[in-house]
Write a protein that holds these residues in place. Structure first.
Motif, PDB file in Angstrom:
ATOM      1  N   LEU A  16       1.273  13.965 -11.142  1.00 22.26           N
ATOM      2  CA  LEU A  16       0.092  13.519 -10.789  1.00 22.26           C
ATOM      3  C   LEU A  16      -0.506  14.078  -9.834  1.00 22.26           C
ATOM      4  N   SER A  41      -2.213  17.003 -11.386  1.00 21.68           N
ATOM      5  CA  SER A  41      -3.427  16.600 -12.049  1.00 21.68           C
ATOM      6  C   SER A  41      -4.777  16.325 -11.066  1.00 21.68           C
ATOM      7  N   THR A  42      -4.173  15.598  -9.735  1.00 22.36           N
ATOM      8  CA  THR A  42      -5.326  15.289  -8.805  1.00 22.36           C
ATOM      9  C   THR A  42      -5.828  16.825  -8.182  1.00 22.36           C
ATOM     10  N   THR A  78      -8.002  12.301   2.136  1.00 20.99           N
ATOM     11  CA  THR A  78      -6.736  13.134   1.891  1.00 20.99           C
ATOM     12  C   THR A  78      -5.688  13.378   3.077  1.00 20.99           C
ATOM     13  N   PHE A  85      -1.263   8.133  -3.793  1.00 20.82           N
ATOM     14  CA  PHE A  85      -1.734   8.807  -4.807  1.00 20.82           C
ATOM     15  C   PHE A  85      -3.151   8.361  -5.428  1.00 20.82           C
ATOM     16  N   ALA A  96      -5.524   9.642  -2.978  1.00 26.00           N
ATOM     17  CA  ALA A  96      -5.749  11.268  -3.370  1.00 26.00           C
ATOM     18  C   ALA A  96      -6.721  10.988  -4.632  1.00 26.00           C
ATOM     19  N   SER A  97      -6.390  10.402  -5.343  1.00 27.17           N
ATOM     20  CA  SER A  97      -7.374  10.447  -6.526  1.00 27.17           C
ATOM     21  C   SER A  97      -8.779  10.094  -6.150  1.00 27.17           C
ATOM     22  N   ALA A 156     -10.410  12.924  -4.841  1.00 22.55           N
ATOM     23  CA  ALA A 156     -10.979  13.885  -5.963  1.00 22.55           C
ATOM     24  C   ALA A 156     -12.155  13.391  -6.498  1.00 22.55           C
ATOM     25  N   ASN A 157     -12.296  12.292  -6.663  1.00 18.25           N
ATOM     26  CA  ASN A 157     -13.385  11.385  -7.464  1.00 18.25           C
ATOM     27  C   ASN A 157     -14.562  11.677  -6.635  1.00 18.25           C
ATOM     28  N   ALA A 166     -11.920   9.652 -15.018  1.00 19.41           N
ATOM     29  CA  ALA A 166     -10.697  10.130 -13.940  1.00 19.41           C
ATOM     30  C   ALA A 166     -10.199   8.623 -13.517  1.00 19.41           C
ATOM     31  N   ALA A 224      -6.094   7.895 -13.614  1.00 21.49           N
ATOM     32  CA  ALA A 224      -5.488   7.272 -12.608  1.00 21.49           C
ATOM     33  C   ALA A 224      -4.870   6.079 -12.771  1.00 21.49           C
TER      34      ALA A 224
END
Lengths: 534, 191
Positions: free
Chosen positions: A173, A176-177, B11, B30, B33-34, B37-38, B75, B79
C-alpha cells in the motif's frame, strides 16, 4: 499469417482482462462445485497461454499491436498495447499459473472456495498491467492484481500468514501510494499519463525525470530491489509453497516489466541515469545472495536468491544496449520458470514431510529421486551451468557488461553466481544427500495426520480422496517407504524443469524472442506509432 | 499554496502514524497518505480552474480539468477497499492488534512456555509442541500452513462460506466464532 493475426488480434485484447475476471466471478459463485471450479481455472489459464502464444507469433517480427479500448480516439482512450516483451512475459506467467494451480490442486488448497477465483482475478490484473499503455491504468491493474493476492496470502496460512500479510499489505500500500503520487507529479509536469505521449518526456524535461523517478522508485519497491527488499523475505516464506511459486513469478516480475517499459518509453533509455541502475543492481545481487547464505530453510534461501536474481535481470536496464536488454529479458523469462520450479519441488517435500528446515530433512536423493532430479536441474540452471537456460542467461549478461566495459559489475555477477552455487549446494547436501534424520518419518506422519486429517475432518463434504495418503503404522520394522511424495505434487515442478531444459537446449528460440523484445525497447518509436495510429 | 501545505501536513501526519505500532494507527496513517496523494492529483489539475467540468456549463478557460477528478475517484475506491481489508487483518487474527507490551502479546501468552493454555491456545499451538520444537517464526510449514485447516475448509463450502458471501478473512472469523472460547478467553487473559 502474421499479418492476418496482427489484424485480428488487437480488438480482442480487452478479452484477456475481461475473460479471467468474469470467469473468476463465476467460479466464486459455484460454491459446491469444486470440480467445475478446477476446470474453469485450468481452461481459462490454458486459453490465456494459447492467446499469449498467438500474440507472441503476431509480434515476433517486431510489430506492436495496439487497441484503443472502447473505440475512443487516440489521446482520450486508454490503449492496450502488446509487443514481444509483454507477450513473452504473459506467456511465461500463464505457464506458471497452470503449474501452481496444479500444485495447489494436489495439496487440496485449491478446494478453498476462493482460491481459483482469486488466481483468475490475479491473472486478469497481470494481463492488464502488461498490456496497458497508460500509467494511471497501470496503477489500477496493479491494484487489481494485488487485491486477490492479499486474499491468497491470508487464506493460505491465516495465523502466521496474518503476520506476513500485514507486512505485505502495508508495504504494497505504501508503494502504491507512492506510485500514485508519482503519477500525479507526472500528470502535473507532462500533462498526460499516456505512455505514448510521454515518449522521451523525461529525457527532455528534468521535472518529468524527477516525477518519473518517484514512479520508478515505487515500482522498485514492488520489484524488491535492494535496499527496499526486506518485505519479500519476510512474507513469501509465510504462505503456502503453491502461492509462493505463483507470487514469485508474478508480482516482482510485473514490476520489473514495468521498469523496463517505463524506462524505455518515458526516459527513452537516457544514459545519464544508468549508473544509478548499475549501482542498485550490483547491491541487489550481492545482498540477496549473502542473505541466502545465512538462511536455514529451503524456502527462505530461495526467496533470498530471488532478490539476487532480480539484480541480474535489472542489469539489462543499467546497460540499455541491445545486448544488455536482450540478456536481461532472457534472464527474466528464464528466471521466472526456474524459480517457480524450485519453489514447487522443495514445496513438494515441504508439503509431505512437514518441514522446510534443512536440518530436519536429509537423504531425499534415495527417498525421492524424481524430486532430486527436478531440483538439481533447476538449481544448476539457477546457478548458471550449461546446458541449461541459466548458463545462456548469465553468459549473455556478463558478455553485455564486458562489452560496455563495466568490469566491476561483471565481477560482481561472477562472484554472486559462485555464491549461488554454494547455497544451492547447501540445500543439496542438507536435504538430498546424507542420512535422513531418525524421526523424519514420524515427523512426516505426525504432520500429515494433523494437517491433512484436520483439513478433511473439517470439510467432510469434500473429503473423498485425501491428497497425501496416511497409512497407519502397522509394522514398526518397515520404517522405510511409509511416507512418499505423491506423483501429483512432483509433476508441476518437473513440468517447469522440463521447460528450462527446453529453453537451455533450444536457447535460440528464447534468444530470438528476447532480441525482438530488446529491439522494441531500444526503439520505442514503433510503440508510439502503433498507439497513435500514425 | 494551501493545497501544498495540506499535502505537507497530511504526509507528516501519515509518516508519524505509520511509524506507530498498532495496526489501526498504521491504517489511519495510510488513509492520510492516500489523501495526500489524492490532493496531489487535484494540485496537478490546477486548482485555479474551478468551474464545473461539463461541456457548456462554464468557459473553457475556467472549467476544471476532469481527468484528475476521475483519477482521484478511482484511487479513493481502491484505497477504501484495501483499508477495509487491513482493518479486517487487524481484528480477525488471534494475535490481536495493539499489544504494545511484549509480555501481553498473544504470541507470548499462547507460546509453549505460557500459562495453562486456553481453548484458543490449544487450537493454535497444536503444531508448536515437541514434534516441531524450535519452529522459527517463518521457517516451518507446520506453522505457516496452520490455518488452511480453518480458512481453506471453511471457504470450500462449510459453515464459514455460508455465512460470508465475499471474504476469506470473514470465513476465518466465522471459524473462530464456531469456537466460542477462542477469542474471548484470550482477551480476558490479556487483561
Amino acid at each position: 499469417m502474421t499479418a492476418e493475426l496482427a489484424e485480428i488480434l488487437p480488438p480482442l485484447l480487452p478479452a484477456l482482462v475481461a475473460g479471467p475476471l468474469m470467469l473468476g466471478g463465476i467460479g466464486a459463485v459455484l460454491r459446491k462445485h469444486v470440480g467445475i471450479r478446477h476446470a474453469i481455472s485450468l481452461v481459462t489459464l490454458s486459453l490465456m497461454l494459447a492467446a499469449s502464444i498467438l500474440l507472441l507469433i503476431a509480434t515476433h517480427d517486431g510489430t506492436v499491436l495496439a487497441h484503443q479500448v472502447g473505440g475512443w480516439d487516440y489521446g482520450i482512450s486508454i490503449p492496450f498495447v502488446v509487443d514481444q516483451l509483454s507477450a513473452a512475459v504473459l506467456m511465461i506467467i500463464s505457464i506458471l499459473g497452470i503449474a501452481s494451480s496444479l500444485f495447489a490442486m494436489a495439496t487440496h488448497e485449491a478446494r478453498a472456495r476462493f482460491f481459483h477465483p482469486f488466481v483468475l482475478i490475479l491473472m486478469a490484473g497481470v494481463a492488464g498491467a502488461l498490456m496497458t499503455g497508460d500509467i494511471f491504468n497501470f496503477f489500477v491493474f496493479i491494484e487489481v492484481m494485488l487485491l486477490p493476492s492479499y486474499g491468497l496470502l491470508a487464506m493460505m496460512g491465516a495465523k502466521l500468514g496474518a503476520h506476513g500479510a500485514r507486512v505485505y499489505v502495508s508495504v504494497n500500500l505504501m508503494a502504491s501510494t507512492l506510485l500514485l503520487a508519482g503519477i500525479a507529479l507526472i500528470y502535473a509536469t507532462a500533462g498526460t499519463v499516456n505512455l505514448a505521449e510521454l515518449h522521451g518526456a523525461a529525457a527532455e524535461d528534468p521535472a518529468v525525470a524527477v516525477a518519473g523517478g518517484v514512479v520508478l522508485t515505487a515500482i522498485s519497491i514492488k520489484a524488491a530491489v535492494v535496499p527496499v527488499h526486506g518485505w519479500l523475505t519476510r512474507t513469501y516464506p509465510m504462505t503456502s509453497p503453491a502461492v509462493t511459486a505463483l507470487f514469485s513469478g508474478i508480482h516482482t516480475k510485473v514490476a520489473i516489466y514495468a521498469l523496463y517499459r517505463f524506462y524505455s518509453v518515458i526516459y527513452d533509455g537516457d544514459d545519464r541515469f544508468l549508473w544509478v541502475a548499475l549501482l542498485v543492481t550490483s547491491m541487489t545481487m550481492l545482498v540477496g545472495v549473502l542473505g541466502a547464505i545465512g538462511e536455514k530453510s529451503t524456502r527462505s534461501i530461495l526467496v533470498f536468491h530471488m532478490i539476487s536474481q532480480i539484480g541480474y535481470i535489472l542489469i539489462g536496464i543499467g546497460l540499455f544496449t541491445g545486448l544488455g536488454l536482450t540478456a536481461g529479458i532472457f534472464y527474466l523469462l528464464h528466471h521466472m520458470i526456474v524459480k517457480a520450479s524450485l519453489f514447487l519441488s522443495t514445496g513438494a517435500i515441504e508439503e509431505t514431510y512437514g518441514s522446510s528446515q534443512i536440518e530436519r530433512l536429509g537423504g531425499m536423493l534415495k527417498r525421492e529421486p524424481l524430486i532430486a532430479v527436478t531440483f538439481m536441474i533447476a538449481a544448476l540452471s539457477l546457478a548458471g551451468l550449461p546446458p541449461f537456460s541459466g548458463f545462456v542467461a548469465k553468459f549473455a549478461i556478463i558478455q553485455a557488461t564486458l562489452e560496455q566495459a563495466h568490469y566491476w559489475v561483471a565481477a560482481v555477477a561472477v562472484l554472486v553466481s559462485v555464491f549461488t552455487l554454494l547455497s544451492m549446494l547447501k540445500i543439496w547436501t542438507g536435504v538430498f544427500m546424507g542420512k535422513a534424520p531418525d524421526d523424519l518419518e514420524d515427523r512426516a506422519m505426525a504432520y500429515q495426520e494433523r494437517m491433512h486429517g484436520k483439513r478433511y475432518l473439517r470439510s467432510e463434504a469434500q473429503a473423498e480422496t485425501p491428497t497425501l495418503t496416511i497409512i497407519p503404522p502397522e509394522d514398526p520394522t518397515t520404517q522405510h517407504g511409509r511416507v512418499k511424495v505423491p506423483m501429483k505434487l512432483i509433476v508441476p515442478g518437473m513440468l517447469l524443469a522440463a521447460v528450462t531444459v527446453f529453453f537451455g537446449i533450444g536457447a535460440e528460440l528464447l534468444m530470438s524472442i528476447s532480441e525482438v523484445a530488446a529491439e522494441n525497447l531500444l526503439n520505442p518509436e514503433s510503440y508510439v506509432d502503433a498507439v497513435s495510429g500514425a | 499554496m494551501s493545497v501544498a501545505i495540506a499535502i505537507g501536513l497530511l504526509t507528516t501526519a501519515a509518516v508519524y502514524m505509520v511509524m506507530q505500532r498498532g495496526m489501526v494507527r498504521i491504517i489511519l496513517g495510510f488513509i492520510l497518505a492516500s489523501h495526500a496523494a489524492n490532493l496531489m492529483f487535484f494540485a496537478a489539475g490546477n486548482t485555479a480552474f474551478r468551474g464545473v467540468p461539463y461541456i457548456g456549463t462554464s468557459e473553457y478557460g475556467e472549467g476544471a480539468d476532469p481527468l484528475p477528478q476521475a483519477f482521484v475517484l478511482t484511487a479513493i475506491v481502491i484505497a477504501f477497499a484495501i483499508t477495509m481489508y487491513m482493518l479486517s487483518l487487524a481484528i480477525t487474527t488471534i494475535r490481536d492488534d495493539d499489544t504494545e507490551d511484549d509480555e501481553q502479546s498473544a504470541v507470548k501468552i499462547l507460546g509453549p512456555a505460557g500459562a495453562a493454555p486456553s481453548a484458543a491456545a490449544e487450537r493454535n499451538i497444536d503444531y508448536r509442541d515437541d514434534d516441531f520444537p524450535d519452529r522459527g517464526d517463518e521457517s516451518d510449514v507446520a506453522g505457516s500452513k496452520l490455518d488452511i485447516t480453518t480458512t481453506g475448509a471453511a471457504g470450500a463450502g462449510t459453515g464459514g462460506a455460508d455465512a460470508s458471501p465475499a471474504s476469506p478473512v470473514h470465513d476465518f472469523e466465522g471459524d473462530i466464532d464456531a469456537d466460542p472460547n477462542a477469542t474471548t478467553t484470550q482477551r480476558e487473559e490479556n487483561r
